[in-house]
Design an enzyme around this catalytic site. Structure first.
Site, short mmCIF file in Angstrom:
data_model
loop_
_atom_site.label_atom_id
_atom_site.label_comp_id
_atom_site.label_asym_id
_atom_site.label_seq_id
_atom_site.Cartn_x
_atom_site.Cartn_y
_atom_site.Cartn_z
N GLU A 195 0.81 -1.23 0.00
CA GLU A 195 0.00 0.00 0.00
C GLU A 195 0.83 1.27 0.00
OE1 GLU A 195 -0.84 -2.59 1.88
OE2 GLU A 195 -2.87 -3.07 1.22
N HIS A 264 -9.68 -4.39 11.35
CA HIS A 264 -10.35 -4.34 10.04
C HIS A 264 -11.69 -3.63 10.11
CE1 HIS A 264 -7.33 -7.34 9.19
NE2 HIS A 264 -7.61 -7.25 7.90
#
Lengths: 462, 338
Positions: A195, A264
């Site tokens: 990322e 998450h």
């Protein structure tokens, strides 16, 4: 365990299709044998047997659509069991409620239970340029986002999509489905799991004049890349004295998913809305998802586009016009009212909408505002509304401190102090990391009852 | 894979020769950086420059040789915060650079960027980046854009031995090789990441080898000899431009000053610094060759020196007399026009 239950392919799956049985009644199966194939609009999966035994009964025939997660689909008689044991017990049949929210906001949620009146409170009223009598097409938020990207990519070849699993896999959440086939691997690019690197690469490409759409599989993983988003993209124009733009869209699902735990499941709305130099968009409806993503892709300012996994499958009506682009920075008044102003965005709108339905039925004339864009924030619309109602309730999934609600409260106190008949009140996610246990997760998230309670408090009805 | 040419030892055998024009041009460019940075140091001491100010003195041969080997104005270049030299060599106006250092309206970023944040679309210089290592991913993105457009340009990303240990550098190496991007990575190894020596920070102190696991070739280069930096950069840039993908050059160099103006540099000995200055100074090396080869005389080099000093003085004067940006500038350039 004699009963085979419909499994979930993802934390947010609520139902799916039983596409194929690979065994028939009377077959002997052992652990690992494939029993059936199931599918949703974004994936297919095989159901494997956990135990050895004989398939006693197939409860759900193949081809059945809309099979609820955790519904019994077959019974397998274990070794040494007699057929009488195979009757599913009520405990086994009881569906586990994995979704944090009951699904009953009629015009945005698929498979709404019958009997819930389709309220008109989500009518798009304030957006410009819709010709009278325009055809409205029903589609999911996922399809709306997909269409937005495809249409923009047809228009401008400098636009490309990059991220993990966006191309060959067709998108982790199928938002980029079909783009590889139409635009090819030069413009729809699978990245390594990296990322920080590909966010920076995207910003560099934007400096050079390309228009990247960077997909994060979820915004949780964008924490690895937040330096590039803020330090490189958001600040570039200012630091260069207006010379270098970064026309880039960072997009992906944000907010709580379901039962995936603290790392998450969180809402970054407030985080990014804090940063000058970014536009931050968080749509709720399919129409807004499409119109605002198209606007984001055209923007020369870097845009953080916060989608929501739970909303991907929800449907709404999208105007069928050639170029449906909505203004970034404009809230939508979802329902006009005079008693209380409820302000929310993205997933929070689901709680707010459901609460509004109940409150309206109970005689409270709610004005409901969907912010849609968090930066620049349309505080003018909110302040005007509060001047009329004298009351503000904000709804968001994020944490309370420094949240969107906190900002709105500060603005309203500063700009409409004399109009307030009650303290501005926030409904937020609880001030804790997201717990895993189903009951605790439910407690950690905002809910409809909390919104109703907040409205009752500010209207002094409780 | 990595051609190891520790140039301080092997330099004599395979040093490329510069033409007269190249020697004089390199001399002029490097001298401009040196005098400009000395002036910036003075002005910092006088309180005219604020915040961080990282001087390039000692490292001049790196950016000068690489830029001579590149297509100026076509190939993109990007670096970290030790960026003044890069801008001067790329042809940005010294007045604009100095005025940015002093935070004036005539600065390249209207006084809103400062020492670490200057850019030029026209010269294809993309900063000037304050976060250690970030420029490597950004530079890889510039290379991505080159390939996407097929415009036959390359991207040159400079970073230090300190930045070389950042994770995103390797994320970028991987993608650059994976997609065969025209990226040239220049590690300016000046031996210290702020106050920490390479030996105390790096498991593999030979940075030319840092691309091996990705299949990226690398070379170690004498970064104090502008002919060597030029020659290596020629190879690296040609490699990238011809579609063979990324290339790493580790430039062995040295900064004479501290990490920034506020760094007393007590982590190294005075001897170490004076030895480097006496034996390896990039500008002295060129000067000696010019004299030896009769490309110029003490006299003609003095003329160049005078000319350079005039440019620097003019820049400093402008940077001290130009007004600060108007208060209205506070609110501009936050969002791009649609």
């Amino acid at each position: 365990m004699p009963t085979i239950l419909m499994p979930a392919l993802s934390p947010t799956m609520e139902e799916g299709k039983l596409s194929k049985w690979l065994v028939k009644e009377g077959d002997t199966v052992k652990p690992g044998d494939v029993l059936a194939e199931i599918e949703t609009d974004k994936a297919t999966m095989e159901v494997e047997s956990v135990d050895s035994g004989v398939v006693q009964k197939i409860i759900v025939p193949e081809g059945t659509e809309g099979v609820k997660v955790n519904a019994p689909i077959a019974m397998v008689l274990g070794e040494g069991e007699v057929p009488g044991d195979a009757e599913p017990s009520s405990a086994q049949l009881k569906p586990v409620d994995i979704a944090p929210v009951k699904v009953d906001a009629p015009n945005t949620i698929p498979a709404a239970p019958a009997g819930v009146p389709p309220v008109a409170i989500l009518e798009v009223a304030s957006d410009p340029d819709l010709p009278a009598g325009v055809e409205m097409v029903e589609m999911t938020v996922r399809q709306a986002l997909n269409e937005a990207m495809a249409e923009e990519m047809r228009r401008d070849k400098d636009i490309f999509v990059m991220g993990e699993e966006v191309a060959e896999y067709q998108g982790a959440y199928k938002v980029t489905q079909g783009l590889l086939q139409e635009f090819g691997s030069q413009r729809v690019i699978d990245t390594p799991i990296t990322e920080h690197g590909f966010a920076g690469l995207g910003v560099g490409a934007a400096f050079a004049g390309l228009r990247p759409i960077i997909e994060f599989m979820t915004w949780n993983f964008a924490m690895q890349a937040i330096d590039q988003i803020i330090n490189s993209a958001a600040k570039q124009l200012y630091m260069s004295g207006g010379q270098v733009t970064a026309p880039i869209v960072f997009r992906g699902p944000n907010g709580a998913a379901a039962r995936v735990g603290a790392q998450h499941s969180q809402d970054y709305s407030a985080w990014y809305s804090h940063v000058p130099g970014l536009h931050v968009v968080a749509p709720f409806s399919a129409a807004d998802a499409k119109g605002l993503l198209k606007a984001a892709i055209r923007s020369n300012t870097p845009v953080v586009f916060l989608e929501n996994e739970i909303l991907y499958g929800s449907t709404g009506l999208v105007p069928k016009v050639d170029d449906y682009v909505l203004p970034i920075g404009k809230a939508r008044i979802a329902r006009q009212g005079k008693d209380v102003t409820i302000v929310s965005f993205s997933m929070g709108m689901r709680y707010a909408t459901q609460a509004t339905e109940k409150l309206v039925a109970a005689g409270v004339d709610v004005e409901l505002i969907d912010l849609r864009t968090l930066r620049p924030m349309d505080t003018k619309t909110v302040v005007e509304s509060v001047k009329k109602t004298g009351r503000l309730v904000t709804v968001e999934e994020g944490w309370p401190q420094g949240g969107i609600g906190a900002e709105l409260a500060a603005v309203v106190v500063a700009e409409a102090f004399d109009y307030l008949d009650a303290p501005p009140t926030r409904v937020t996610g609880k001030d804790v990391p997201m717990p895993y246990a189903a009951n605790l997760e439910k407690l950690a998230l905002p809910n409809v009852d909390e919104v109703i309670a907040a409205v009752n408090a500010v209207t002094y009805r409780s | 894979m990595a051609r190891k040419a520790v140039a301080t030892k092997t330099a004599q055998s395979n040093v490329p020769e510069f033409t007269k024009e190249q020697e004089l041009s390199a001399y002029r460019e490097m001298l401009l950086i040196r005098r400009f940075e000395e002036k910036a140091g003075q002005m910092y001491g006088m309180g005219l420059i604020g915040g961080f100010c990282h001087l390039y003195i000692g490292q001049e041969a790196v950016v000068t040789g690489v830029t001579m080997a590149s297509r100026k104005g076509e190939d993109a270049q990007i670096t970290g915060y030790r960026d003044h030299g890069h801008m001067l060599v790329m042809g940005l106006d010294p007045k604009g650079v100095m005025a940015e250092l002093t935070g004036r309206q005539g600065g390249l970023s209207k006084g809103k960027g400062g020492s670490m944040h200057m850019f030029s679309n026209e010269h294809r210089f993309y900063g000037g980046n304050g976060i250690v290592g970030a420029q490597v991913s950004l530079g890889t993105g510039l290379a991505f854009a080159s390939k996407y457009r097929g415009d036959n340009t390359v991207s040159i990303s400079y970073f230090g031995d300190g930045a070389a240990n950042q994770g995103q550098v390797y994320e970028s190496f991987n993608m650059a090789k994976l997609w065969n991007l025209p990226a040239v990575y220049i590690v300016e190894n000046n031996r210290y990441g702020m106050g920490t020596s390479v030996e105390r920070a790096s498991g593999q102190p030979d940075f030319s080898k840092r691309g091996i696991s990705f299949g990226i070739e690398g070379e170690q280069v004498d970064g104090m000899d502008v002919r060597m930096t030029y020659d290596a950069a020629k190879r690296a840039i040609e490699h990238a431009r011809s579609g063979k993908g990324p290339y790493i050059l580790e430039m062995l160099t040295y900064r004479y000053r501290g990490h920034s103006m506020s760094d007393p540099a007590k982590y190294r000995s005075k001897d170490e610094v004076s030895t480097m200055r006496a034996e390896h100074d990039p500008i002295e090396q060129v000067k000696q060759r010019i004299i030896e080869k009769r490309y110029g005389t003490e006299e003609s080099l003095k003329d160049i020196e005078t000319e350079i000093r005039a440019i620097v003085t003019e820049a400093a004067d402008f940077a001290t007399t130009d007004p600060e940006p108007p208060a209205s500038e506070l609110w501009t350039d936050v969002y791009a026009p649609a």
